[in-house]
Enzyme design. Sequence first.
Site, mmCIF file in Angstrom:
data_model
loop_
_atom_site.group_PDB
_atom_site.id
_atom_site.type_symbol
_atom_site.label_atom_id
_atom_site.label_comp_id
_atom_site.label_asym_id
_atom_site.label_seq_id
_atom_site.Cartn_x
_atom_site.Cartn_y
_atom_site.Cartn_z
ATOM 1 N N THR A 203 -14.806 -3.034 6.056
ATOM 2 C CA THR A 203 -14.750 -2.863 4.540
ATOM 3 C C THR A 203 -13.220 -3.038 4.499
ATOM 4 O O THR A 203 -12.950 -4.262 3.671
ATOM 5 C CB THR A 203 -14.671 -1.323 4.343
ATOM 6 O OG1 THR A 203 -13.964 -0.499 5.391
ATOM 7 C CG2 THR A 203 -16.379 -0.897 4.440
ATOM 8 N N LYS B 198 -14.748 -0.556 13.367
ATOM 9 C CA LYS B 198 -13.929 -0.802 12.100
ATOM 10 C C LYS B 198 -13.529 0.655 11.716
ATOM 11 O O LYS B 198 -13.698 1.743 11.859
ATOM 12 C CB LYS B 198 -15.276 -1.199 10.877
ATOM 13 C CG LYS B 198 -16.489 -0.463 10.696
ATOM 14 C CD LYS B 198 -16.029 0.637 9.618
ATOM 15 C CE LYS B 198 -15.357 0.234 8.517
ATOM 16 N NZ LYS B 198 -15.390 1.356 7.426
ATOM 17 N N ASN C 73 11.883 6.790 1.946
ATOM 18 C CA ASN C 73 12.019 7.112 2.973
ATOM 19 C C ASN C 73 12.766 6.448 3.817
ATOM 20 O O ASN C 73 13.864 6.760 4.741
ATOM 21 C CB ASN C 73 10.645 7.607 3.487
ATOM 22 C CG ASN C 73 10.236 8.917 3.002
ATOM 23 O OD1 ASN C 73 11.028 10.101 3.220
ATOM 24 N ND2 ASN C 73 8.992 8.804 2.266
ATOM 25 N N THR D 54 -15.003 5.005 6.434
ATOM 26 C CA THR D 54 -15.532 5.414 7.716
ATOM 27 C C THR D 54 -14.983 4.761 9.112
ATOM 28 O O THR D 54 -14.767 3.588 8.983
ATOM 29 C CB THR D 54 -16.804 5.587 7.811
ATOM 30 O OG1 THR D 54 -17.360 6.210 6.555
ATOM 31 C CG2 THR D 54 -17.478 5.815 8.947
ATOM 32 N N GLU E 242 -2.776 0.296 6.223
ATOM 33 C CA GLU E 242 -2.608 -0.416 5.174
ATOM 34 C C GLU E 242 -1.200 -1.100 5.281
ATOM 35 O O GLU E 242 -0.284 -0.562 5.597
ATOM 36 C CB GLU E 242 -2.574 0.594 3.938
ATOM 37 C CG GLU E 242 -2.210 -0.250 2.788
ATOM 38 C CD GLU E 242 -2.266 0.403 1.570
ATOM 39 O OE1 GLU E 242 -1.661 1.546 1.622
ATOM 40 O OE2 GLU E 242 -2.357 -0.271 0.368
#
Lengths: 410, 410
Positions: free
Chosen positions: B156, B182, B405, B193, B279
């Site tokens: 996905t 995945k 940060n 998921t 990500e």
Amino acid sequence: MMEWIEGGVCAAEGFKAAGVEVGIKAGHEGKKDMAMIFSDADCVAAGTFTGNLVKAAPVKWDKRIVTESESVRAVLVNSGVANACTGEKGLKDCEQLAGKLTEVAGITRDEVLICSTGVIGATLPVEIMKSGIEQLVLKLENSKEAAQTAAQAIMTTDTVDKQAAVKFELNGKEVHIGGMCKGSGMIHINMCTMLGFITTDAAISKEMLQDALSETIPDTFNMVSVDGDTSTNDTVLLMANGLAGNPAIIEKNEDYLTFKKALREVCESLSKKIASDGEGATKLFEVKVIHAATKQDAVTLSKSIVTSSLTKAMVFGNDANSGRILCAMGYSGVIFDPEQVDVYIESEKGRLKIVENGMYADYSEEEATEILKTEAVTCIADVKMGMESATAWGCDLTYDYVKINADYRS
Amino acid sequence: MMEWIEGGVCAAEGFKAAGVEVGIKAGHEGKKDMAMIFSDADCVAAGTFTGNLVKAAPVKWDKRIVTESESVRAVLVNSGVANACTGEKGLKDCEQLAGKLTEVAGITRDEVLICSTGVIGATLPVEIMKSGIEQLVLKLENSKEAAQTAAQAIMTTDTVDKQAAVKFELNGKEVHIGGMCKGSGMIHINMCTMLGFITTDAAISKEMLQDALSETIPDTFNMVSVDGDTSTNDTVLLMANGLAGNPAIIEKNEDYLTFKKALREVCESLSKKIASDGEGATKLFEVKVIHAATKQDAVTLSKSIVTSSLTKAMVFGNDANSGRILCAMGYSGVIFDPEQVDVYIESEKGRLKIVENGMYADYSEEEATEILKTEAVTCIADVKMGMESATAWGCDLTYDYVKINADYRS
């Protein structure tokens, strides 16, 4: 009846404040890094502190002062260095700073509270800070300008200073409660401590003051979304100098409840300001869980929803991807019946049921988007398990970093 | 001795795979969205499923099949729609898909496992998927190309397909275990998921297969950082068709241990691939907690460190801000003595002690930065409380979203 006023920590009679820059934050020229709150009269003090097993030196210092000192006069705050994980030296540094204040302000060491926020592991530049204390004492003033300068000096990654103040009556006497705080929601809280400072001229016993604070924190500051993180320095301090001249509150009578109600308003206002100031946040995200079986269930569920990256992304994307809210509730660990849950979204634009009995409710996506396109969005989850409820505050996730989540359905 | 090989879910004898695009992901033309794994021979199947109280329809379906079916032949997977929070209709849709496969592949409905990943709340486009099933059956092939096509079709927000396979010997017979999965770490996992599919030609009883999987998951897939989030669809399926011809494993003998060791290698490799694909992640972040009082303490501490935004930011910023690690340990809820903890950072570039007995160790920042400037960084926390340890996997936070940060000390 209660009225919102200006003045932050200087709203209450007899409290002075100041903020200066002494250069604690290397490479951040122009940013104030030391603040002081000073009371002309003796104060009783109350405090709540971080639940982190690793406690910064100033937290240990303040816990002792709040517990043992009958009277407190000043709070010294620095931003840039947290004085955490600094062992014995950290406490000795607190002693030295308090000692310096004793010299220049003629108060005793045990009347000084100290708070630090910033980098963990680094030690305080004590000599520089001693000169800072001299400057602060000279600048002390009871004015809303002074209060704002102090509020600015305690900021780290905050983008705005955060203040709130109210006035109300106790037995015909005008009483004030004012405060300032710092800390940004989300990621930031990991590194920047949440600090809150509240002053009042109410006459109240130390015991009642601590009770009022302890009973207020769980529903206010503790309900701000912090991704489950608790800093080593988190501290909220409340000082009362009694100059309002109201009959002293020494028991949980009507005056106590009036005082606590006003205190709660100030704390809630400050809490929302922290939540709205999350990194790049575009809106305040409020989550109410109602009809939970227990208070703890309501708290856990509301925090799980408000801290979930995917509900935050949903709010940012103005995309009522309702299943995400159920998902966040489902992994919270709380036992409930997913097939009974109703979920609503609400804002100044209206209110809409998006989940009915655990399933996608047949609503207008356009209407949902309209409701979400506002600066403050509320999500209400009705779990139909009991009579308890809780409200948590957070913010949305900004486009840059949740692109994929927010865009997923487009 | 074990050897890494290619071929993913097709590495084991008798397993075919395929992937196609039927248009389940609106607006994602060119992205495959349906995959199938098919075994020529009957398989015993094992599975582990999401702990989320809200379970997607396919999860309920698979739980029943894995528990009740003596034999399984196929796994059907779609990406784009999760078929979660879809009530009775969701289960009926699973039935229909399995029914279609019964027609075209000549197997029974109870031999079909089904997994879905994607948007929660939406229902499956069953008719489109039925045509997809026809296409998939025609494309089934035992080849590494086919395995990769399937691995791509289950993605996905993943940026790369994730596969791993090994071969080893059991009593002189060559046995294979291969898998694909995945799911991206961090935020992504909120919406996508984690799905894992593992095939083997080992001969092993259903009971031993389930035990091997259940004993392996806690130390592998469950140790991937997911910000505490668990999807409604998380599933790992393991199928064994026995074609390797080894003496069937029916008890926990040496063969069982050999098989489990190989299975663990495959699961760990897949888990690390998920962690590294967070990500915009630039590196794999591994956290080992050693000498904990209990296994649970070690697990909780390592997960707390690996999911902390501030340690992730530290890793990204190549900035050994050691106090952040203690802070993350401190709020984990585990009881330990902060003043006893040692912390090390390690990579191919070397190993460095950055915290000694709870305090900043006197190390070279340059050396630390060198060690952190690699694609895989390990943090080791020695809590000196006992003999238990655990390893968790995550990734760093990318510049855009943790700028503050990562830059804090610069």
